[in-house]
Design a protein around this motif. Structure first.
Motif, PDB file in Angstrom:
ATOM      1  N   THR A 293       0.861  -1.330  -0.041  1.00 12.36           N
ATOM      2  CA  THR A 293      -0.003   0.274  -0.461  1.00 12.36           C
ATOM      3  C   THR A 293       0.885   1.724   0.078  1.00 12.36           C
ATOM      4  OG1 THR A 293      -0.237   0.004   2.453  1.00 12.36           O
ATOM      5  CG2 THR A 293      -2.087  -0.526   1.720  1.00 12.36           C
ATOM      6  N   THR A 294       0.561   1.898  -0.222  1.00 12.88           N
ATOM      7  CA  THR A 294       1.220   3.648  -0.578  1.00 12.88           C
ATOM      8  C   THR A 294       1.700   4.244   0.645  1.00 12.88           C
ATOM      9  OG1 THR A 294      -0.494   4.980  -0.564  1.00 12.88           O
ATOM     10  CG2 THR A 294      -0.249   3.975  -2.694  1.00 12.88           C
ATOM     11  N   ARG A 295       0.613   3.649   1.537  1.00  9.57           N
ATOM     12  CA  ARG A 295       0.512   4.156   3.388  1.00  9.57           C
ATOM     13  C   ARG A 295       0.554   3.183   4.400  1.00  9.57           C
ATOM     14  NH1 ARG A 295      -2.540  10.200   2.486  1.00  9.57           N
ATOM     15  NH2 ARG A 295      -0.834  10.040   0.309  1.00  9.57           N
TER      16      ARG A 295
ATOM     17  N   ASN B 298      -6.249   8.660   1.111  1.00 11.57           N
ATOM     18  CA  ASN B 298      -6.232   8.271   0.088  1.00 11.57           C
ATOM     19  C   ASN B 298      -4.575   9.270  -1.077  1.00 11.57           C
ATOM     20  OD1 ASN B 298      -6.888   9.095  -3.500  1.00 11.57           O
ATOM     21  ND2 ASN B 298      -6.919  10.408  -2.769  1.00 11.57           N
ATOM     22  N   PRO B 299      -3.619   8.677  -1.773  1.00 10.96           N
ATOM     23  CA  PRO B 299      -2.315   8.952  -2.195  1.00 10.96           C
ATOM     24  C   PRO B 299      -2.683   9.838  -3.289  1.00 10.96           C
ATOM     25  CG  PRO B 299      -2.798   7.252  -2.701  1.00 10.96           C
ATOM     26  CD  PRO B 299      -3.892   6.853  -1.666  1.00 10.96           C
ATOM     27  N   ARG B 300      -3.584  10.039  -4.208  1.00  7.97           N
ATOM     28  CA  ARG B 300      -4.170  10.599  -5.246  1.00  7.97           C
ATOM     29  C   ARG B 300      -4.848  11.529  -5.269  1.00  7.97           C
ATOM     30  NH1 ARG B 300      -7.144   5.835  -4.509  1.00  7.97           N
ATOM     31  NH2 ARG B 300      -7.295   4.148  -6.368  1.00  7.97           N
TER      32      ARG B 300
ATOM     33  N   GLN C 178      -6.628   0.879   4.208  1.00  9.73           N
ATOM     34  CA  GLN C 178      -5.936   1.427   2.973  1.00  9.73           C
ATOM     35  C   GLN C 178      -5.756   1.100   1.853  1.00  9.73           C
ATOM     36  OE1 GLN C 178      -4.577   4.803   3.392  1.00  9.73           O
ATOM     37  NE2 GLN C 178      -4.185   4.808   1.855  1.00  9.73           N
ATOM     38  N   GLN C 179      -5.822  -0.595   2.025  1.00  6.33           N
ATOM     39  CA  GLN C 179      -5.878  -1.858   0.466  1.00  6.33           C
ATOM     40  C   GLN C 179      -6.918  -1.262  -0.157  1.00  6.33           C
ATOM     41  OE1 GLN C 179      -5.649  -5.203   2.728  1.00  6.33           O
ATOM     42  NE2 GLN C 179      -3.435  -5.517   2.142  1.00  6.33           N
TER      43      GLN C 179
ATOM     44  N   ASP D  40      -6.957   2.724  -1.355  1.00  2.00           N
ATOM     45  CA  ASP D  40      -5.521   2.383  -2.851  1.00  2.00           C
ATOM     46  C   ASP D  40      -5.739   1.121  -3.732  1.00  2.00           C
ATOM     47  OD1 ASP D  40      -3.375   3.638  -1.522  1.00  2.00           O
ATOM     48  OD2 ASP D  40      -2.562   2.264  -0.922  1.00  2.00           O
TER      49      ASP D  40
ATOM     50  N   TRP E 271      -3.570   6.940 -11.627  1.00  2.00           N
ATOM     51  CA  TRP E 271      -4.210   7.156  -9.933  1.00  2.00           C
ATOM     52  C   TRP E 271      -4.698   8.440  -9.776  1.00  2.00           C
ATOM     53  CZ3 TRP E 271      -3.364   4.514  -5.848  1.00  2.00           C
ATOM     54  CH2 TRP E 271      -2.347   3.198  -6.440  1.00  2.00           C
TER      55      TRP E 271
END
Length: 598
Positions: free
Chosen positions: A10-12, A587-589, A511-512, A515, A565
């Motif tokens: 995951t991104t974080r 969210n990382p986007r 988070q999964q 993402d 993304w």
């Protein structure tokens, strides 16, 4: 219902702890909310502090002249989800007859004629008054600091100003003065300030500094005084007077607004009971059908009877898209601030019938259901000219083309079990000309109303627009376990459904699930001017995979690849009622949403 295994990377991380968690679409709002928790405030104090910060640091996505919808549960009454109503109504002079007399077929997407009564600030203050513990001055200190001392301008905010620079220069000089003070578009990272808005917030605080005959007034009375000042003082006077002048609207017309001082004074934010369904052992709670929230519930009802609901597979992605198309068609046919037959639309019998309409190929038709005693409203289906509207945000248009506004979101959970999700929006810097004395403009939510008396979402004085703002609360065994939401206009439900499916059915971590690749349909009647519709349109992230995307195309979906993304800005917090453990994910986007906590 079977799911593919969740990704290992995951991104974080999903944050985990036992004290409290905050998550929002901007790191400064998250940090401010968490700072309140660390200083002893509860989730409602924290959410209000973060919400006012969002006005300052995401001015292209929301503002004080906009609106919000929240949903929460308190530690004292955990089994009762409550909706915070911060959606103001249409002004008293906002009639179909007047707008038609101005030569309009639709409510404009920008300009004063699109402004509903601002509801966000009064709603935040009502929440603080009724459920918070902090003094107003302490809660507002974070936003005042960023407005007066400055904050780095987001890259997307700079791009937004650039898109409307000609409009500002040629038609909205007060906006040019506010956002292009040296005549140029500020570069990303430029330290920008809004002293006029800082003055407004300090005026709200000073309104409560009076002394009664029997001594100093209390915390709640100070907040009530701030609410009165907002609705009857400088803000109402300045906004009504400024928008009474003729100015440029979307579509190229020049019109005067219709909002008046009395409209501000006549609106009080408040609370409503949530609408709920049971899904896979959970209770899903949403705001009523004056929002699009029940469409998420309808989609989950439809999907609940299918084995193939994994959005990462061809069959599951197809089923999710088709269920959303059916639910959103009902939204446009039946929803509004009116009598809405939710008892039918959310029934298992109705969902069973709707589920049968999902075939192996994509539908190219707009298919609302049939409800006895209610005639489905059928709006004109306008295929967008040229490039299809991709639905990546809540669009508001200038005279030469499209610019994009969007929305914000914030979630907070505290150590006592209070939990809240709020989606603020509207009043973007590109909504209408900036009111110089205030440092902000009013919103454009009336563009969601139809100039057609047959619609349940028809423009009517005192009626709320059928808003897209739609946070979610999830409960289990009578206690809240998750609060979440996302910006995205018509996509807010659509981007939350895959996250909920992956978490509540597929056993993904928060988070999964956030993402994981997302998708949505554009085969709906766009809630925003110019109200387009793209038959069989589907937008997907490339990470869904070539094989799945090709399968959707074979099934007849008109697929647009958005990049890896691009879709969704979901944030979420949660709590294990048995252990008191709390978690958060963001969210990382877009590279600006963050969660924080311990």
């Amino acid at each position: 219902m079977t799911f593919t295994a969740p990704p290992a990377f995951t991104t974080r991380p999903t944050l985990a702890g036992g004290f409290g968690m905050s998550a929002s679409t901007h790191w400064l709002a998250t940090a401010s909310a968490q700072a309140v928790l660390e200083r002893g405030g509860n989730a409602f104090d924290a959410a209000v502090a973060g919400g006012f910060v969002l006005h300052v640091v995401e001015p292209h996505l929301n503002g004080p002249g906009g609106d919000l919808v929240g949903i929460f549960a308190t530690a004292d009454d955990p089994g009762t989800p409550v909706v915070l109503v911060g959606q103001g109504p249409a002004p008293r002079a906002a009639t179909i007859e007047h707008y038609r007399s101005e030569g309009l077929e639709l409510v404009p997407g920008s300009g004063g004629l699109a402004a509903a009564v601002p509801g966000a600030v009064d709603a935040w203050l009502a929440l603080l008054h009724d459920h918070g513990t902090w003094e107003l001055a302490d809660v507002l200190s974070y936003a005042i600091g960023y407005a007066r001392d400055g904050h780095p301008l987001l890259a997307q905010a700079s791009l937004t100003i650039g898109r409307v620079a000609d409009l500002f220069t040629e038609h909205w000089p007060s906006s040019a003065a506010a956002w292009m003070p040296d005549g140029h578009v500020p570069a990303p990272g430029t330290i920008v300030r809004n002293p006029a808005y800082a003055d407004v917030l300090e005026l709200l605080i000073s309104a409560g500094h009076g002394i009664r005959d029997d001594g100093p007034i209390g915390r709640e009375e100070r907040i009530s005084a701030a609410r009165r000042e907002w609705k009857t003082g400088r803000v109402a006077r300045s906004a009504a007077a400024f928008l009474a002048t003729t100015h440029r609207h979307s579509g190229g017309g020049d019109h005067a607004g219709v909002i008046q001082e009395e409209d501000f004074a006549g609106f009080d934010a408040g609370y409503e009971a949530a609408v709920t369904i049971e899904f896979n052992g959970y209770t899903i709670a949403k705001a009523g059908a004056w929002t699009q929230g029940p469409a998420l519930l309808q989609a989950l009802r439809i999907l609940d009877g299918r084995p193939d609901v994994d959005p990462s597979t061809e069959a599951g992605a197809h089923a999710v898209i088709e269920a959303l198309k059916l639910a959103l068609a009902d939204r446009d046919a039946y929803y509004g601030d009116a009598e809405v037959p939710l008892e039918v639309l959310l029934s298992t019998e109705y969902a069973d019938a709707r589920r049968e309409l999902i075939g192996d190929v994509a539908s190219h038709d707009w298919r609302p259901g049939s409800v006895p005693g209610h005639e489905a409203f059928r709006p004109a289906l306008r295929t967008p000219a040229g490039e299809a509207i991709d639905g990546l945000g809540e669009p508001t248009m200038d005279r030469t083309g499209q610019t994009r506004g969007d929305t914000c979101h914030i979630d907070v959970v505290d150590r006592w079990g209070n939990m809240i999700a709020v989606t603020p929006s509207g009043g973007w810097l590109q909504s209408s000309p900036t009111i110089p004395e205030l440092g902000f403009c009013l919103g454009t939510r009336l563009q969601m109303m139809w100039l057609d008396d047959d619609s349940p979402a028809a423009l009517r004085p005192g009626a709320r627009p059928r808003t897209t703002l739609s946070p979610t609360l999830v409960l289990r065994d009578g206690r809240p376990v998750m609060a979440l939401g996302t910006p995205g206009g018509d996509q807010q439900e659509q981007w939350q459904v895959p996250v909920l499916l992956r978490m509540l059915v597929g056993d993904y971590s928060p988070q999964q699930a956030i993402d994981a690749p997302s998708l949505h349909t554009t085969a709906l009647v766009d809630s925003f001017w110019p109200r387009g519709w793209t038959p069989a349109g589907a937008v997907v992230e490339d990470r869904l995979g070539d094989e799945v995307i090709a399968g959707l195309q074979r099934r007849g979906h008109a697929v647009t690849r958005s990049g890896d993304w691009a879709l969704g800005r979901v944030t979420a917090v949660g709590r294990d009622a048995a252990t008191g453990a709390v978690w958060a994910a963001a969210n990382p986007r877009g590279m600006q949403g963050y969660a924080a906590g311990r």
